[in-house]
Motif scaffolding. Structure first.
Motif, PDB file in Angstrom:
ATOM      1  N   SER A 145       0.803  -1.223   0.000  1.00  0.00           N
ATOM      2  CA  SER A 145       0.000   0.000   0.000  1.00  0.00           C
ATOM      3  C   SER A 145       0.838   1.275   0.000  1.00  0.00           C
ATOM      4  N   VAL A 146       2.138   1.166   0.306  1.00  0.00           N
ATOM      5  CA  VAL A 146       2.966   2.373   0.375  1.00  0.00           C
ATOM      6  C   VAL A 146       4.115   2.358  -0.630  1.00  0.00           C
ATOM      7  N   LYS A 147       4.298   1.260  -1.355  1.00  0.00           N
ATOM      8  CA  LYS A 147       5.383   1.176  -2.323  1.00  0.00           C
ATOM      9  C   LYS A 147       5.303   2.308  -3.343  1.00  0.00           C
ATOM     10  N   GLY A 148       6.441   2.927  -3.595  1.00  0.00           N
ATOM     11  CA  GLY A 148       6.491   4.027  -4.543  1.00  0.00           C
ATOM     12  C   GLY A 148       6.135   5.373  -3.937  1.00  0.00           C
ATOM     13  N   ARG A 149       5.604   5.381  -2.712  1.00  0.00           N
ATOM     14  CA  ARG A 149       5.227   6.642  -2.067  1.00  0.00           C
ATOM     15  C   ARG A 149       6.049   6.916  -0.802  1.00  0.00           C
ATOM     16  N   PHE A 150       6.399   5.876  -0.081  1.00  0.00           N
ATOM     17  CA  PHE A 150       7.140   6.005   1.179  1.00  0.00           C
ATOM     18  C   PHE A 150       8.569   5.515   0.997  1.00  0.00           C
TER      19      PHE A 150
END
Length: 120
Positions: A62-67
């Motif tokens: 759910s957070v890959k590429g953003r966190f």
């Protein structure tokens, strides 16, 4: 051993935040470390971790590429850079550390948490 998180805040959807975690009494470089989050009524979930064995990283889908999780050994501080935040990212974020180097994520010491709220 203590961990102290900071950086939680109220932001608009699409915004960014950087969380910090500073330990007291030990050196993060020798531990598996990471970030978890929890919302009321749900289990604590892994967000991002750094293995103490080889610095490999884990990210929840759910957070890959953003966190981005990172460790500054000179400052003995763990960070979580959060971009493109969504309302679903709203939670209390906890920093964790574990003396078992081989673990992918920590499960031993925890901070008190910092609240992140993302408004739509």
């Amino acid at each position: 051993l203590q961990l102290v998180e900071s950086g939680g805040d109220l932001v608009h959807s699409g915004g960014s935040l950087r969380l910090s975690c500073a330990p007291s009494g030990f050196t993060l470089a020798y531990y598996t470390i990471g970030w978890f989050r929890q919302v009321p009524g749900k289990e604590r979930e892994r967000v991002a971790c750094i293995s103490g064995e080889d610095d490999s990283t884990y990210y929840a889908d759910s957070v890959k590429g953003r966190f981005t999780v990172s460790r500054d050994n000179a400052k003995n501080t763990l960070y979580l850079e959060m971009n493109s935040l969504k309302p679903d990212d709203t939670a209390v974020y906890y920093c964790g550390a574990d003396g078992d180097w081989e673990r992918a994520c920590p499960n031993q010491y925890w901070g008190q948490g910092t609240q992140v709220t993302v408004s739509s």
